[in-house]
Design an enzyme around this catalytic site. Structure first.
Site, PDB file in Angstrom:
ATOM      1  N   HIS A  89       0.833  -1.210   0.000  1.00  0.00           N
ATOM      2  CA  HIS A  89       0.000   0.000   0.000  1.00  0.00           C
ATOM      3  C   HIS A  89       0.864   1.256   0.000  1.00  0.00           C
ATOM      4  O   HIS A  89       0.530   2.252  -0.655  1.00  0.00           O
ATOM      5  CB  HIS A  89      -0.929   0.019   1.213  1.00  0.00           C
ATOM      6  CG  HIS A  89      -1.834  -1.171   1.294  1.00  0.00           C
ATOM      7  ND1 HIS A  89      -2.560  -1.485   2.430  1.00  0.00           N
ATOM      8  CD2 HIS A  89      -2.121  -2.138   0.380  1.00  0.00           C
ATOM      9  CE1 HIS A  89      -3.256  -2.583   2.214  1.00  0.00           C
ATOM     10  NE2 HIS A  89      -3.005  -3.005   0.981  1.00  0.00           N
ATOM     11  N   HIS A 250      -9.211  -2.224  -4.900  1.00  0.00           N
ATOM     12  CA  HIS A 250      -8.092  -2.518  -4.004  1.00  0.00           C
ATOM     13  C   HIS A 250      -7.131  -3.517  -4.630  1.00  0.00           C
ATOM     14  O   HIS A 250      -5.911  -3.407  -4.440  1.00  0.00           O
ATOM     15  CB  HIS A 250      -8.559  -3.039  -2.651  1.00  0.00           C
ATOM     16  CG  HIS A 250      -7.405  -3.224  -1.717  1.00  0.00           C
ATOM     17  ND1 HIS A 250      -6.809  -2.166  -1.054  1.00  0.00           N
ATOM     18  CD2 HIS A 250      -6.663  -4.307  -1.391  1.00  0.00           C
ATOM     19  CE1 HIS A 250      -5.778  -2.592  -0.366  1.00  0.00           C
ATOM     20  NE2 HIS A 250      -5.666  -3.900  -0.550  1.00  0.00           N
ATOM     21  N   ASP A 254      -3.143  -2.999  -5.082  1.00  0.00           N
ATOM     22  CA  ASP A 254      -2.092  -3.964  -4.732  1.00  0.00           C
ATOM     23  C   ASP A 254      -1.168  -4.229  -5.919  1.00  0.00           C
ATOM     24  O   ASP A 254       0.060  -4.322  -5.764  1.00  0.00           O
ATOM     25  CB  ASP A 254      -2.721  -5.285  -4.290  1.00  0.00           C
ATOM     26  CG  ASP A 254      -3.174  -5.273  -2.840  1.00  0.00           C
ATOM     27  OD1 ASP A 254      -2.797  -4.357  -2.092  1.00  0.00           O
ATOM     28  OD2 ASP A 254      -3.920  -6.204  -2.466  1.00  0.00           O
ATOM     29  N   HIS A 277      -0.536 -11.223  -4.814  1.00  0.00           N
ATOM     30  CA  HIS A 277       0.849 -10.784  -4.676  1.00  0.00           C
ATOM     31  C   HIS A 277       1.829 -11.764  -5.314  1.00  0.00           C
ATOM     32  O   HIS A 277       2.834 -11.354  -5.902  1.00  0.00           O
ATOM     33  CB  HIS A 277       1.187 -10.591  -3.200  1.00  0.00           C
ATOM     34  CG  HIS A 277       0.324  -9.567  -2.527  1.00  0.00           C
ATOM     35  ND1 HIS A 277       0.322  -8.238  -2.888  1.00  0.00           N
ATOM     36  CD2 HIS A 277      -0.586  -9.684  -1.525  1.00  0.00           C
ATOM     37  CE1 HIS A 277      -0.536  -7.577  -2.141  1.00  0.00           C
ATOM     38  NE2 HIS A 277      -1.099  -8.429  -1.306  1.00  0.00           N
TER      39      HIS A 277
END
Length: 316
Positions: A89, A250, A254, A277
Site C-alpha cells: 500500500h 483494491h 495492490d 501478490h
C-alpha cells in the site's frame, strides 16, 4: 538494455521535499509501528531501513528480487535476512505520488496498515511535497508480451497500443461470495489519477477466515478500522463500502504497489485475472528474465539501472 531519449523529453527524478512520519498498527504483527519517510539522493530508489537491527544489516531495497513472501501481503528481505512486510500500500502511494527516491525508516518489521488503503500515505507524501531532481527518470517500456499463469490466475504485460502511454491496466476478480462475485475494471493512468481512482480502496478479508488466519499468526492487528470484512451476505463495517467496486479497486492498488518493485515506472498495458501478490511478482520475474522483452529508456547519464547493492543513501 538502456536506451537514451531526446534531451528535450527529459523527465526528472523526484524525492520528498521534507521528512514525514506516522505511527500505526501492523496488520499481521499487531504491534505498534513508528515510520518516517525521508528525502533521498538521486538513483537511490525506494529503500527501507529497519531501526531495530544493526545499521550494517538495516537497509532493505524495495525490489522484486527481494520478495520472499507473498501470502496476504508482500514481504521483502535483504541478504542478511532482515525483512519488511506489508509494503504494497505504501509502494502504491509512492508510485501514485510520483516519488522515485525515498528512505523509509521503521522501528519494526512491518509497515503500518493505517486504514487499509493508500490514502493516509498519499496524504503524508502530499504534505511532504515533491521535489524534482537533476537526474533523469528511468522508464521501462515493454517490447513484447509476457504472460504468467498460476492456477486460475493470469498476469500479462504487453506494449501499449492505440496511442496509449504510461500505465494502463485491465483487471478482473471473482470470488464465491455474493457481496463480491465478479468485478472488472480498466484504468488508464494518463486519464485518471491513482489518488482519484484507487487510493481510498481498502484491503478486505472474509469473516469465516479470520480465526484460521489468527491461528497462523496472521491478521493479528486486523479490525474493522483497517479492513473491509465480508460476511456471507453482508459487509460487517458499519459504514459499508467506499465504492461499489471497492474490491477490484483494491486489487488494482495492490498490483500497482507490487509492480513498483520493478525499480522504475513501467510503460505498458497490464491485464490481470484473479491477481494476487504471488503472481504479481511472478510477472516481474518473468519480464526481467527475458532481456528482449523490455528496454529502459532515460536521457542524460548512463548509470547501471540496478546496482548490485544499494549505496547508503544521503538524506535529510
Amino acid at each position: 538494455m538502456i536506451r537514451q531519449t531526446a534531451a528535450d523529453q527529459t523527465i526528472r527524478q523526484t524525492t520528498l521535499g521534507n521528512k514525514v512520519s506516522c505511527s500505526g498498527i501492523g496488520l499481521h504483527s499487531g504491534s505498534q509501528v513508528e515510520m518516517a519517510i525521508y528525502p533521498a539522493s538521486a538513483n537511490t530508489g525506494i529503500i527501507f531501513k529497519r531501526l531495530d537491527v544493526p545499521l550494517e544489516h538495516a537497509f532493505v531495497p524495495a525490489h522484486f528480487d527481494a520478495v520472499c513472501e507473498s501470502r496476504l501481503g508482500t514481504t521483502i528481505r535483504n541478504r542478511h535476512g532482515v525483512t519488511v512486510a506489508t509494503i504494497e500500500h505504501l509502494m502504491a502511494a509512492l508510485w501514485g505520488c510520483g516519488i522515485d527516491n525515498a528512505v523509509i525508516e521503521l522501528d519494526g518489521p512491518e509497515v503500518p496498515i493505517m486504514d487499509g488503503s493508500s490514502e493516509p500515505f498519499v496524504f503524508m507524501l502530499e504534505c511532504a511535497g515533491v521535489v524534482k531532481m537533476s537526474a533523469p527518470r528511468r522508464i521501462l517500456r515493454v517490447l513484447k508480451a509476457v504472460e504468467v499463469r498460476d492456477g486460475d490466475s493470469v498476469a500479462r504485460i504487453e506494449p501499449n497500443v492505440d496511442g496509449d502511454e504510461g500505465c494502463v491496466m485491465s483487471i478482473e476478480i471473482e470470488f464465491d461470495n455474493k457481496m463480491i462475485k465478479r468485478q472488472a475494471s480498466h484504468y488508464n493512468f494518463r486519464e485518471v489519477t491513482f489518488k482519484q481512482s484507487l487510493s481510498r480502496a481498502r484491503t478486505f478479508g472474509f469473516e469465516h477466515e479470520v480465526t484460521a488466519m489468527r491461528e497462523m499468526g496472521l491478521a493479528l492487528g486486523g479490525s474493522l478500522d483497517n479492513a473491509v470484512v465480508v460476511g456471507k451476505d453482508r459487509i460487517l463495517n458499519e459504514d459499508g463500502l467506499r465504492y461499489v467496486d471497492e474490491f477490484v479497486r483494491h486489487k488494482a492498488l495492490d498490483c500497482i504497489g507490487d509492480l513498483y518493485l520493478a525499480g522504475c515506472r513501467i510503460d505498458a498495458h497490464f491485464t490481470f485475472v484473479r491477481p494476487g501478490h504471488a503472481i504479481n511478482n511472478m510477472l516481474l520475474r518473468a519480464l526481467f528474465a527475458d532481456e528482449s522483452a523490455y528496454v529502459i529508456e532515460q536521457s542524460g547519464t548512463m548509470e547501471p539501472v540496478y546496482p548490485l547493492a544499494p549505496h547508503v543513501p544521503v538524506y535529510a
